[in-house]
Design a protein around this motif. Sequence first.
Motif, mmCIF file in Angstrom:
data_model
loop_
_atom_site.group_PDB
_atom_site.id
_atom_site.type_symbol
_atom_site.label_atom_id
_atom_site.label_comp_id
_atom_site.label_asym_id
_atom_site.label_seq_id
_atom_site.Cartn_x
_atom_site.Cartn_y
_atom_site.Cartn_z
ATOM 1 N N VAL A 73 0.841 -1.200 0.000
ATOM 2 C CA VAL A 73 0.000 0.000 0.000
ATOM 3 C C VAL A 73 0.879 1.255 0.000
ATOM 4 O O VAL A 73 0.634 2.209 -0.747
ATOM 5 N N ARG A 74 1.916 1.240 0.847
ATOM 6 C CA ARG A 74 2.825 2.390 0.899
ATOM 7 C C ARG A 74 3.556 2.567 -0.419
ATOM 8 O O ARG A 74 3.756 3.694 -0.890
ATOM 9 N N GLN A 80 4.435 5.505 -5.397
ATOM 10 C CA GLN A 80 4.500 5.562 -6.848
ATOM 11 C C GLN A 80 3.540 6.605 -7.396
ATOM 12 O O GLN A 80 3.864 7.350 -8.336
ATOM 13 N N THR A 81 2.350 6.679 -6.803
ATOM 14 C CA THR A 81 1.378 7.687 -7.232
ATOM 15 C C THR A 81 1.922 9.086 -6.998
ATOM 16 O O THR A 81 1.820 9.967 -7.856
ATOM 17 N N ALA A 82 2.518 9.292 -5.810
ATOM 18 C CA ALA A 82 3.094 10.603 -5.501
ATOM 19 C C ALA A 82 4.255 10.926 -6.435
ATOM 20 O O ALA A 82 4.417 12.068 -6.882
ATOM 21 N N LEU A 83 5.086 9.913 -6.746
ATOM 22 C CA LEU A 83 6.221 10.112 -7.637
ATOM 23 C C LEU A 83 5.759 10.479 -9.040
ATOM 24 O O LEU A 83 6.312 11.385 -9.672
#
Length: 309
Positions: free
Chosen positions: A60-61, A66-69
Amino acid sequence: MTHVADRYDELLSLIHALASGDLAFRLRVPKAGEPGVHDDLEAVFLGLNMLAEELEATTVRRDAYQTALDELQRTQAQLVQSAKLAALGELAAGVGHEMNQPLQVICNHIEELPHLVEERDHEEILRSADEMQDAVGRASEVIRQLRTFARDAVRSEREHIDVGAMVHDSLVLFREDLRVRGIEVILDLADDLPPIHGNPIEVQQVITNLVLNARDAVTGRENATITLRTSVEPGAVLIDIQDTGPGVLPELRKQIFNPFFTSKSEENGTGLGLTISEQIMRRHGGTLTLRNNEPPGAHFTLRFPAEAP
């Protein structure tokens, strides 16, 4: 009654589930005192459940990271594009200044020609023709530089670059703007410099960015001067760009290459110009450094690897 063989089957089920990506799978852990419970085995199962929970949380983290990146990369690309658009705006303004003067010269002489023809003033007619020819030559130089800029913007190949010519061409589109602002430009270009190998549009982007920064720093000041100097040292070609502005405060020197750092207003600076310039220099195997303020003013040095003869 729970048999040991059944528990091993559950263990295999957990292993298969984790291997297939089902990180939510958990083993049933019997309560203490339940018939058939083997304390050591149940402790192992409890540990495996905790491991599965940690794997699930880590996944999950990772997905969140990855989404934030991805979002950061999109934002960075948008900001870099904004910096390029800002540079394009500066370019358009420079072209306007550079084209306006020769066009004005031509218009003035065209208005004067009927009178000169009527007066049969052949000497003045020839003088006007010469001045119009000079104005056309100047406009042609600006157009040539624009065509070079557009050509190099489309391609990304690297090529041999004449550093002296590159410095000269980088000033063509801003010469009139600098003159109107009362800024003196001093060129000290060394002879017989070895060529460098790089992307012409990127190298010109770096030079242009530093010249525009210098222009903004000296505008409105007495003895406003920008000096561009080329030189060679063993294995390297140097371009120094120095101005007579206020310089960079000592406490800000370590920040000026950071993304989004700018001493300009939000309307006049994105804070990415020096960051992008430094990245370009690194891609070319060179460096961009800020020299000490001696004498006062900002002094930047571009150091490129020289091509072997």
